[in-house]
Design a protein around this motif. Structure first.
Motif, PDB file in Angstrom:
ATOM      1  N   ALA A 191     -19.130 -58.487 -36.438  1.00 45.93           N
ATOM      2  CA  ALA A 191     -17.612 -58.262 -37.090  1.00 45.93           C
ATOM      3  C   ALA A 191     -16.989 -59.352 -36.072  1.00 45.93           C
ATOM      4  CB  ALA A 191     -17.024 -56.504 -36.730  1.00 45.93           C
ATOM      5  N   HIS A 232     -28.642 -56.415 -39.119  1.00 44.40           N
ATOM      6  CA  HIS A 232     -27.936 -55.148 -39.285  1.00 44.40           C
ATOM      7  C   HIS A 232     -28.375 -53.670 -40.855  1.00 44.40           C
ATOM      8  CE1 HIS A 232     -23.732 -52.824 -40.156  1.00 44.40           C
ATOM      9  NE2 HIS A 232     -23.712 -54.091 -41.085  1.00 44.40           N
ATOM     10  N   ALA A 253     -30.213 -50.820 -41.452  1.00 44.13           N
ATOM     11  CA  ALA A 253     -28.980 -49.987 -41.785  1.00 44.13           C
ATOM     12  C   ALA A 253     -30.801 -49.159 -42.832  1.00 44.13           C
ATOM     13  CB  ALA A 253     -28.517 -50.816 -42.625  1.00 44.13           C
ATOM     14  N   ILE A 268     -31.622 -45.748 -42.859  1.00 45.26           N
ATOM     15  CA  ILE A 268     -31.531 -44.611 -44.365  1.00 45.26           C
ATOM     16  C   ILE A 268     -33.233 -44.282 -43.980  1.00 45.26           C
ATOM     17  CG2 ILE A 268     -31.244 -45.345 -47.019  1.00 45.26           C
ATOM     18  CD1 ILE A 268     -29.362 -46.547 -46.364  1.00 45.26           C
ATOM     19  N   GLU A 287     -32.274 -61.575 -50.659  1.00 43.27           N
ATOM     20  CA  GLU A 287     -30.831 -60.787 -49.948  1.00 43.27           C
ATOM     21  C   GLU A 287     -31.801 -58.992 -49.913  1.00 43.27           C
ATOM     22  OE1 GLU A 287     -26.863 -61.148 -51.373  1.00 43.27           O
ATOM     23  OE2 GLU A 287     -26.421 -59.223 -50.388  1.00 43.27           O
ATOM     24  N   ASP A 298     -14.925 -60.227 -49.420  1.00 44.98           N
ATOM     25  CA  ASP A 298     -14.935 -58.928 -48.877  1.00 44.98           C
ATOM     26  C   ASP A 298     -14.176 -58.249 -49.483  1.00 44.98           C
ATOM     27  OD1 ASP A 298     -15.534 -59.295 -46.035  1.00 44.98           O
ATOM     28  OD2 ASP A 298     -13.732 -60.024 -45.312  1.00 44.98           O
ATOM     29  N   VAL A 307     -16.611 -57.040 -51.690  1.00 45.22           N
ATOM     30  CA  VAL A 307     -17.911 -56.672 -52.272  1.00 45.22           C
ATOM     31  C   VAL A 307     -18.840 -55.949 -51.233  1.00 45.22           C
ATOM     32  CG1 VAL A 307     -20.051 -57.551 -52.983  1.00 45.22           C
ATOM     33  CG2 VAL A 307     -18.095 -58.816 -53.715  1.00 45.22           C
ATOM     34  N   VAL A 308     -17.646 -56.699 -49.754  1.00 43.28           N
ATOM     35  CA  VAL A 308     -18.063 -56.232 -48.272  1.00 43.28           C
ATOM     36  C   VAL A 308     -18.117 -54.459 -47.432  1.00 43.28           C
ATOM     37  CG1 VAL A 308     -18.722 -55.989 -45.643  1.00 43.28           C
ATOM     38  CG2 VAL A 308     -18.615 -58.246 -47.232  1.00 43.28           C
ATOM     39  N   ALA A 354     -20.073 -52.548 -50.355  1.00 43.72           N
ATOM     40  CA  ALA A 354     -21.384 -52.546 -49.761  1.00 43.72           C
ATOM     41  C   ALA A 354     -21.322 -50.566 -48.839  1.00 43.72           C
ATOM     42  CB  ALA A 354     -21.824 -53.311 -49.406  1.00 43.72           C
ATOM     43  N   HIS A 355     -20.097 -51.321 -47.882  1.00 42.28           N
ATOM     44  CA  HIS A 355     -20.168 -50.097 -46.928  1.00 42.28           C
ATOM     45  C   HIS A 355     -19.738 -48.598 -46.994  1.00 42.28           C
ATOM     46  CE1 HIS A 355     -20.155 -53.184 -44.468  1.00 42.28           C
ATOM     47  NE2 HIS A 355     -20.929 -52.859 -43.425  1.00 42.28           N
ATOM     48  N   MET A 399     -23.316 -47.349 -49.083  1.00 46.41           N
ATOM     49  CA  MET A 399     -24.586 -47.439 -48.043  1.00 46.41           C
ATOM     50  C   MET A 399     -24.710 -46.270 -47.155  1.00 46.41           C
ATOM     51  SD  MET A 399     -27.191 -48.922 -49.659  1.00 46.41           S
ATOM     52  CE  MET A 399     -28.535 -48.941 -48.170  1.00 46.41           C
ATOM     53  N   MET A 405     -11.670 -48.979 -42.691  1.00 46.37           N
ATOM     54  CA  MET A 405     -12.700 -50.397 -43.562  1.00 46.37           C
ATOM     55  C   MET A 405     -13.089 -50.345 -44.239  1.00 46.37           C
ATOM     56  SD  MET A 405     -16.383 -51.077 -42.514  1.00 46.37           S
ATOM     57  CE  MET A 405     -17.029 -50.618 -40.545  1.00 46.37           C
ATOM     58  N   ARG A 428     -10.793 -54.437 -39.467  1.00 45.90           N
ATOM     59  CA  ARG A 428     -12.878 -54.136 -38.997  1.00 45.90           C
ATOM     60  C   ARG A 428     -13.365 -53.648 -37.952  1.00 45.90           C
ATOM     61  NH1 ARG A 428     -16.512 -58.239 -42.752  1.00 45.90           N
ATOM     62  NH2 ARG A 428     -15.686 -59.143 -40.680  1.00 45.90           N
ATOM     63  N   ILE A 444     -16.054 -46.161 -35.786  1.00 46.28           N
ATOM     64  CA  ILE A 444     -17.232 -44.906 -36.391  1.00 46.28           C
ATOM     65  C   ILE A 444     -18.797 -44.610 -34.845  1.00 46.28           C
ATOM     66  CG2 ILE A 444     -19.428 -46.043 -38.198  1.00 46.28           C
ATOM     67  CD1 ILE A 444     -17.336 -47.480 -39.538  1.00 46.28           C
ATOM     68  N   HIS A 459     -25.942 -66.387 -45.789  1.00 48.25           N
ATOM     69  CA  HIS A 459     -24.946 -65.413 -45.974  1.00 48.25           C
ATOM     70  C   HIS A 459     -23.009 -65.391 -45.961  1.00 48.25           C
ATOM     71  CE1 HIS A 459     -27.188 -61.686 -46.637  1.00 48.25           C
ATOM     72  NE2 HIS A 459     -28.528 -61.916 -45.714  1.00 48.25           N
ATOM     73  N   ARG A 481     -21.351 -64.459 -51.132  1.00 48.06           N
ATOM     74  CA  ARG A 481     -20.895 -64.254 -50.501  1.00 48.06           C
ATOM     75  C   ARG A 481     -20.265 -65.652 -49.621  1.00 48.06           C
ATOM     76  NH1 ARG A 481     -16.155 -63.596 -47.924  1.00 48.06           N
ATOM     77  NH2 ARG A 481     -15.968 -62.361 -45.911  1.00 48.06           N
TER      78      ARG A 481
HETATM   79  C1  HEM Z   1     -19.641 -50.478 -36.905  1.00 51.63           C
HETATM   80  C2  HEM Z   1     -19.790 -50.264 -38.451  1.00 51.63           C
HETATM   81  C3  HEM Z   1     -20.697 -51.627 -38.790  1.00 51.63           C
HETATM   82  C4  HEM Z   1     -19.767 -52.649 -38.627  1.00 51.63           C
HETATM   83  C5  HEM Z   1     -18.752 -52.954 -38.045  1.00 51.63           C
HETATM   84  C6  HEM Z   1     -19.960 -53.564 -39.562  1.00 51.63           C
HETATM   85  C7  HEM Z   1     -20.419 -54.719 -40.049  1.00 51.63           C
HETATM   86  C8  HEM Z   1     -20.728 -55.313 -41.386  1.00 51.63           C
HETATM   87  C9  HEM Z   1     -20.592 -57.346 -41.373  1.00 51.63           C
HETATM   88  C10 HEM Z   1     -19.314 -57.681 -40.262  1.00 51.63           C
HETATM   89  C11 HEM Z   1     -21.185 -56.745 -42.656  1.00 51.63           C
HETATM   90  C12 HEM Z   1     -21.158 -58.988 -42.768  1.00 51.63           C
HETATM   91  C13 HEM Z   1     -20.521 -58.807 -43.753  1.00 51.63           C
HETATM   92  C14 HEM Z   1     -19.906 -60.148 -44.251  1.00 51.63           C
HETATM   93  O1  HEM Z   1     -20.746 -61.005 -45.020  1.00 51.63           O
HETATM   94  O2  HEM Z   1     -18.746 -60.707 -44.845  1.00 51.63           O
HETATM   95  C15 HEM Z   1     -21.560 -56.122 -42.717  1.00 51.63           C
HETATM   96  C16 HEM Z   1     -23.086 -56.344 -43.713  1.00 51.63           C
HETATM   97  C17 HEM Z   1     -23.556 -55.199 -44.368  1.00 51.63           C
HETATM   98  N1  HEM Z   1     -23.481 -53.559 -43.752  1.00 51.63           N
HETATM   99 FE1  HEM Z   1     -22.281 -53.374 -42.166  1.00 51.63          FE
HETATM  100  N2  HEM Z   1     -21.244 -52.705 -40.646  1.00 51.63           N
HETATM  101  C18 HEM Z   1     -21.220 -51.714 -39.933  1.00 51.63           C
HETATM  102  C19 HEM Z   1     -22.087 -50.503 -40.349  1.00 51.63           C
HETATM  103  C20 HEM Z   1     -22.941 -50.084 -41.091  1.00 51.63           C
HETATM  104  C21 HEM Z   1     -23.460 -49.580 -41.904  1.00 51.63           C
HETATM  105  C22 HEM Z   1     -23.544 -47.964 -41.229  1.00 51.63           C
HETATM  106  C23 HEM Z   1     -24.190 -49.491 -43.055  1.00 51.63           C
HETATM  107  C24 HEM Z   1     -25.200 -48.734 -44.151  1.00 51.63           C
HETATM  108  C25 HEM Z   1     -25.695 -48.046 -43.754  1.00 51.63           C
HETATM  109  C26 HEM Z   1     -23.899 -51.212 -44.012  1.00 51.63           C
HETATM  110  C27 HEM Z   1     -24.181 -51.386 -44.577  1.00 51.63           C
HETATM  111  C28 HEM Z   1     -23.742 -52.985 -44.798  1.00 51.63           C
HETATM  112  C29 HEM Z   1     -24.140 -53.756 -45.565  1.00 51.63           C
HETATM  113  C30 HEM Z   1     -24.819 -53.736 -46.891  1.00 51.63           C
HETATM  114  C31 HEM Z   1     -23.967 -54.982 -45.575  1.00 51.63           C
HETATM  115  C32 HEM Z   1     -23.967 -55.933 -46.574  1.00 51.63           C
HETATM  116  C33 HEM Z   1     -22.688 -56.245 -47.365  1.00 51.63           C
HETATM  117  C34 HEM Z   1     -23.013 -57.369 -48.675  1.00 51.63           C
HETATM  118  O3  HEM Z   1     -23.823 -58.410 -48.433  1.00 51.63           O
HETATM  119  O4  HEM Z   1     -21.853 -57.066 -49.610  1.00 51.63           O
HETATM  120  N3  HEM Z   1     -23.123 -51.301 -41.944  1.00 51.63           N
HETATM  121  N4  HEM Z   1     -21.662 -55.375 -42.451  1.00 51.63           N
END
Ligand code: HEM
Lengths: 463, 211
Positions: A38, A62, A66, A71, A124, A335, A337-338, A341-342, A345, A389, A424, A431, B91, B129
């Protein structure tokens, strides 16, 4: 007291404990990876210039940690607890259980190492390096043998809903993993390969995470509320609807792509159909809560569960819209979709996991929670951070989508997103702050002097 | 296990297969008549940018790929793709142009299935993305110099960028190594089969504007 079978304890709490520990370690790694990535969007990447911590590689760590670290480990812990209790049989072999535990963590370490060294796979959700994939398949098969054995040999009459979901998920997970990691990698190129990848992205959530998650909810919610699920008919509709509609939606991840249009239309229709099914499941659970709603205040595990279910309702409601071609024009690739996703998940499955952590950890370490107040803090920081977020990313998605559609210069979409990306990062920090309370509570509880083997009570609201 | 239990395992397998048939196998069957071209076939037509690359960075190019021809081009784009995968560029960048949201005006002609029916697309890199723009029409859009400078420090050519710097594609004297050249060759390959706004299949000689 904990029941025993042939002097073997019914539930192997040692294994449960180890999987919970591993789950929280990988959660920490995943969160730090997410936060670092991020920061890239704020042009403040902490490891700039270090090849093996290249942002793209860290992103793979990341998401993979996760899913497979946090999980999957927690779900295995939950199943190791639920299955023997439902079947009155222990798992096939404790040694095998330990072996699977070690092998699974080895896979995780190899995945992290492989991805950081540049061996990530371009599927992916299947970014696990190609050389780890066979290990994971073998691990999954062994796991299924070990924990399906009690279901196969049980003397109980009629299987409880939880076990329907688990059994179906056992069949699905291995097949899905093999399909997604091998076909598009070695045999099927281009658009057809993309269709299969779409199926994999979707099935991993839909046929592994979702059924096991719901299976665990059907187990824990009645257990903690001390009352049966509201409606058996709705349980039936929920299960069969999921089993039928969920596996046929893959292509909705690639709408308007060169994949044949009939597959895209089919995916859209099946996706909207499943939202109706989802509604029945939610009605069933809120029907179960009816009359006991004070538990949401008094019982932290129940509160996590139902917070997750509200998130689930929102996600699925959102999904029914975002899957339509009208929405896709704007929000795909953004974003939005992102955020979605959060919400799924973390907001759904992550929250459910925290719920049964609250319930299982005291049993696994044989001690009551030391500072229940820390857990309440964990709850509020996590929930507020995540909601911030999600709102932020959803809004950012709309800004980006309309900017692109309006043919503004690309720089406009990037610069307009900057404030959202800052929010974010702040939400991410929040978090993480929440998880610090959580990890400390886990650690302090495990270190507390034992006071006999009284099963720990369910912690009540502290503040 | 009572028969009831087996039902759920069987359900799992059957519903998986049904979904796989509808959403996975049918698209495969739709594409079955289009032959899958090999990397060598795809690399048969070498874009001008690759020859230019050999002139832009003669020493480095010579060391990494020898002389610019279909064989060295095949090697370069494969290596470039592998780096694109391992750095997870995919990505942040997609590789298909949709028929909506004015994308044909922004990027170029809408993507067609046949373009992707080759071994360079194994695995496909569609992406989900877009932090940066789509790249499937990147060929020829920017000069080799721009691409090289952009990889070393994106902010030097696009001050607003949030793309990472890939300094490890360069040696101590900031000269591009084989990795930087391979990625640039790959980027200049992406969409090189679009000729005068007409989409052909990668590796086919210029279609000359028909259909
Ligand atoms: C400190 C907390 C978190 C931050 C700062 C964070 C940040 C991010 C960022 C920057 C991305 C990439 C987004 C992009 O490609 O533009 C991402 C993707 C993702 N994160 Fe997190 N995340 C956090 C917590 C979590 C947790 C706890 C999970 C799951 C249990 C999670 C699941 C995912 C998933 C599934 C994606 C893929 C999204 C997509 O491709 O559409 N994240 N996260």
């Amino acid at each position: 007291m904990i029941a025993t079978v042939d002097r073997r304890p019914l539930v192997n709490l040692t294994l449960v404990r180890w999987h919970l520990i591993a789950s929280s370690i990988f959660l920490a790694i995943s969160l730090l990876g997410g936060l670092a990535y991020a920061f890239q969007f704020n042009n403040m990447y902490p490891f700039a210039g270090i090849e093996w911590l290249s942002p793209g590689r860290v992103r793979m760590v990341h998401t993979n940690m996760a899913a497979y670290g946090f999980i999957a480990n927690a779900f295995i812990a939950g199943m190791l607890f639920a299955i023997p209790r439902l079947t009155k049989r222990p798992i096939l072999s404790d040694q095998l259980g330990m072996l699977i535990f070690v092998a699974w963590q080895l896979c995780m370490v190899l995945t992290i190492g492989g991805q950081l060294l540049g061996y990530g796979q371009a599927i992916e959700w299947g970014e696990t390096p190609i050389f780890v994939d066979p290990l994971i398949v073998v691990g999954l098969v062994l796991l299924v043998v070990n924990i399906a054995a009690p279901i196969v040999t049980t003397a109980e009459n009629g299987l409880y809903v939880t076990l329907w979901y688990f059994l179906a998920a056992f069949a699905w997970t291995g097949l899905v993993y093999f399909m997604g990691n091998y076909l598009p990698q070695f045999w099927v190129p281009g658009t057809a390969g993309a269709a299969i990848t779409g199926l994999y992205i979707h099935d991993l959530v839909g046929l592994f995470v979702t059924p096991i998650g719901w299976g665990l909810m059907y187990f824990f919610v009645p257990l903690l509320l001390r009352k049966p699920i509201w409606s058996h008919a709705l349980s039936l509709i929920g299960f069969w609807g999921l089993a039928f509609f969920y596996p046929m939606q893959g292509v909705h991840h690639f709408l308007f792509s060169p994949i044949p249009m009939y597959a895209q239309y089919g995916a859209v229709v099946a996706t909207i159909a499943i939202e109706i099914v989802v509604l029945t499941v939610l009605v069933n659970f809120f029907g179960t809560l009816h009359g006991r709603s004070e538990a949401v205040r008094g019982n932290l595990a129940i509160r996590w569960f139902y917070t997750g279910m509200i998130m689930y309702g929102i996600t699925c409601f959102q999904c029914a819209f975002q899957v339509t071609l009208t929405f896709q024009k704007v929000i795909h690739f953004s974003d939005w979709v992102v955020g979605h996703a959060h919400m799924v998940m973390f907001g759904v499955f992550g929250f459910w996991i925290f719920g049964f952590f609250v319930e299982l950890w005291p049993r696994a370490v044989g001690r009551a929670w030391v500072h229940p107040r820390l857990l309440t803090m964990h709850y509020w920081f996590t929930v507020i951070g995540l909601i911030l977020m999600i709102i932020d990313l959803t809004a950012a998605g709309l800004v980006q989508g309309y900017s692109w559609g309006a043919l503004s210069h690309w720089s406009k979409s990037v610069m307009d997103s900057m404030p959202f990306w800052w929010v974010r990062s702040v939400a991410g920090l929040m978090i993480i702050a929440g998880q610090v309370f959580f990890f400390y509570a886990l650690w302090a509880t495990a270190r507390r002097p034992a006071e006999g083997t009284v099963p720990a009570p369910i912690p009540a609201e502290a503040a | 296990m009572e028969r009831f239990g087996v039902t759920f395992l069987v359900t799992g397998v059957v519903t998986f297969l049904l979904g796989f048939f509808l959403q996975g196998l049918m698209p495969v069957l739709t594409m079955r008549k289009v032959p899958i071209r090999t990397v060598q076939e795809v690399a048969a037509s070498v874009p001008a940018e690759f020859y230019q690359l050999a002139e832009d960075y003669p020493v480095e190019f010579q060391k990494s790929f020898g002389t610019p021809d279909p064989t060295s081009f095949a090697k370069a784009i494969q290596q470039g793709r592998d780096i694109y995968i391992s750095e997870a560029c995919w990505h942040c960048h997609s590789q298909f142009v949709r028929p909506v949201a004015n994308e044909n005006l922004r990027f170029g002609p809408v993507s067609q299935p046949n373009e992707y029916q080759n071994e360079m697309m194994l695995p496909h890199l569609f992406g989900t993305r877009r932090v940066g723009p789509d790249l499937i029409r990147e060929s020829g859009k920017r000069s080799n110099d721009w691409q090289v400078a952009h990889l070393y420090d994106p902010r030097s050519v696009a001050p607003y960028s949030v793309m990472p710097s890939y300094t490890w594609f360069f040696d101590k004297d900031k000269r591009p190594t084989d990795r930087a050249l391979a990625v640039v060759a790959y980027l200049q390959w992406l969409g090189s089969w679009v000729k005068d706004g007409v989409v052909t299949e990668p590796g086919l000689p210029a279609a000359g504007g028909q259909g």
